[in-house]
Write a protein that holds these residues in place. Structure first.
Motif, short mmCIF file in Angstrom:
data_model
loop_
_atom_site.label_atom_id
_atom_site.label_comp_id
_atom_site.label_asym_id
_atom_site.label_seq_id
_atom_site.Cartn_x
_atom_site.Cartn_y
_atom_site.Cartn_z
N GLN A 240 -5.57 5.21 -5.74
CA GLN A 240 -6.51 4.23 -6.12
C GLN A 240 -6.83 3.45 -5.11
O GLN A 240 -5.97 2.73 -4.37
CB GLN A 240 -5.98 3.31 -7.34
CG GLN A 240 -6.81 2.07 -7.34
CD GLN A 240 -8.27 2.49 -7.61
OE1 GLN A 240 -9.17 1.67 -7.12
NE2 GLN A 240 -8.58 3.25 -8.55
N LYS A 241 -8.00 3.33 -4.43
CA LYS A 241 -8.33 2.89 -2.93
C LYS A 241 -8.48 1.47 -3.23
O LYS A 241 -8.14 0.75 -1.97
CB LYS A 241 -9.84 3.43 -2.76
CG LYS A 241 -9.73 4.88 -2.67
CD LYS A 241 -8.92 5.39 -1.60
CE LYS A 241 -8.77 6.82 -1.31
NZ LYS A 241 -7.85 7.38 -0.57
N ASN A 242 -8.75 0.70 -4.09
CA ASN A 242 -8.84 -0.58 -4.15
C ASN A 242 -8.16 -1.17 -5.53
O ASN A 242 -8.78 -1.58 -6.34
CB ASN A 242 -10.27 -1.13 -4.16
CG ASN A 242 -10.40 -2.54 -3.96
OD1 ASN A 242 -9.47 -3.29 -3.96
ND2 ASN A 242 -11.44 -2.96 -4.54
N ASP B 228 -12.78 -7.10 -12.51
CA ASP B 228 -12.97 -7.77 -11.18
C ASP B 228 -14.16 -8.70 -11.24
O ASP B 228 -15.17 -8.59 -12.09
CB ASP B 228 -13.58 -6.51 -10.23
CG ASP B 228 -12.52 -5.60 -10.15
OD1 ASP B 228 -12.80 -4.37 -10.44
OD2 ASP B 228 -11.60 -5.68 -9.34
N THR C 182 -6.29 -4.11 -6.26
CA THR C 182 -6.06 -5.19 -6.65
C THR C 182 -7.32 -5.49 -7.83
O THR C 182 -8.51 -5.56 -7.32
CB THR C 182 -6.33 -5.96 -5.23
OG1 THR C 182 -5.36 -6.05 -4.19
CG2 THR C 182 -6.20 -7.76 -5.69
N ALA C 183 -6.64 -6.02 -8.87
CA ALA C 183 -7.59 -6.56 -9.76
C ALA C 183 -6.80 -7.18 -10.89
O ALA C 183 -5.74 -6.97 -10.88
CB ALA C 183 -8.39 -5.11 -10.38
N GLU D 236 0.96 -1.24 0.10
CA GLU D 236 0.00 0.05 -0.03
C GLU D 236 0.99 1.04 0.08
O GLU D 236 2.01 1.30 0.70
CB GLU D 236 -1.15 0.25 1.23
CG GLU D 236 -2.30 -1.01 1.11
CD GLU D 236 -3.00 -0.68 2.38
OE1 GLU D 236 -3.89 -1.62 2.37
OE2 GLU D 236 -3.11 0.35 3.02
N ARG E 176 -10.22 -2.79 -16.37
CA ARG E 176 -9.88 -3.22 -15.27
C ARG E 176 -11.06 -4.54 -15.22
O ARG E 176 -12.33 -4.15 -15.54
CB ARG E 176 -10.14 -2.40 -14.15
CG ARG E 176 -10.24 -3.00 -12.81
CD ARG E 176 -10.38 -1.94 -11.61
NE ARG E 176 -10.60 -2.79 -10.26
CZ ARG E 176 -10.11 -2.17 -9.17
NH1 ARG E 176 -9.18 -1.24 -9.29
NH2 ARG E 176 -10.37 -2.83 -7.97
N THR F 113 -1.82 -7.48 -7.17
CA THR F 113 -2.15 -7.70 -5.96
C THR F 113 -1.63 -6.69 -4.89
O THR F 113 -0.20 -6.62 -4.75
CB THR F 113 -1.80 -9.06 -5.50
OG1 THR F 113 -2.51 -10.03 -6.21
CG2 THR F 113 -2.36 -9.39 -4.08
#
Lengths: 113, 113
Positions: free
Chosen positions: B82-84, B38, B86-87, B15, B36, B111
């Motif tokens: 970018q808050k999330n 998900d 992992t993709a 992070e 992206r 990841t």
């Protein structure tokens, strides 16, 4: 907001079964509808449909578009384990929107021996 | 053989770190795209570029940046904003915004630990 919705989200069948995957859309400036097959990595192109009622066919796969009811179906007959994949439906918009493709969520198909 | 090369295939980051994903194509395509993916959400457009030195935001551009200094290359930087992150990230290209069929790379899985 432009939207593409696929159903079902997942499906488990046995070899030899016939499956129908659905794709409905609500978009402005429709240009064409595309189907892709994704096996773990890069999606590979299957069909592009621009006109209603004209079936596209490739081996055991076929697809048709209904521009009045705003949907498309992808049929797979005599399924094989190699058909197991995520099937993606996408709608292409007119060029003045950057030629973007709007994708549905995908249908995960699993074919059991 | 012509195609799209994405690297790295797998990437882990902590992070707060920025990371850049590479996308190179030798198809002589004008338009390039970053999506992206998900689970259960299909492909969502991050950024796209129709010509060199020009690019536009897609639907989920926040926390990402791109550049298009050469026709063949369209790198994506995932920033700490970018808050999330992992993709699974897919790069794609096509002849121009007027064309319909995208060609995809094999993807990069990021990841964040």
């Amino acid at each position: 907001e432009d939207k593409v919705v696929q159903s079902p989200l997942s499906l488990v069948v046995h070899e030899g079964d016939t499956v129908t995957l659905n794709c409905s859309y609500e978009v402005t400036n429709f240009r064409s509808l595309l189907w892709y097959k994704q096996e773990k990595k890069a999606p590979t192109f299957l069909f592009m449909l621009t006109s209603s009622g004209i079936e596209k066919k490739s081996g055991r796969l076929s697809s048709i578009l209904d521009k009045k009811e705003l949907f498309s179906i992808l049929n797979i007959t005599a399924t094989q384990t190699g058909d197991s994949a995520v099937y993606l439906c996408a709608v292409a918009l007119l060029y003045n929107q950057g030629g973007k493709l709007i994708f549905g969520q995908g249908t995960e198909l699993s074919v059991k021996p | 053989d012509g195609g799209i090369t994405q690297s790295p295939k797998y990437l882990f980051r902590k992070e707060g770190q920025n990371v850049t994903l590479s996308c190179e194509q030798n198809l002589n395509h004008d338009a390039m795209y970053w999506y992206r993916q998900d689970p259960g959400q299909g492909l969502r457009l991050i950024y796209y570029s129709q010509i060199v030195n020009d690019f536009q935001k897609g639907d989920i551009a926040e926390g990402y940046s791109v550049s298009r200094e050469k026709k063949e290359s369209f790198p994506l930087t995932v920033t700490s904003a970018q808050k999330n992150p992992t993709a699974f990230y897919l790069c794609a290209s096509k002849w121009g915004s007027g064309a319909n069929v995208l060609t995809f790379g094999a993807g990069s899985r990021l990841t964040v630990l």
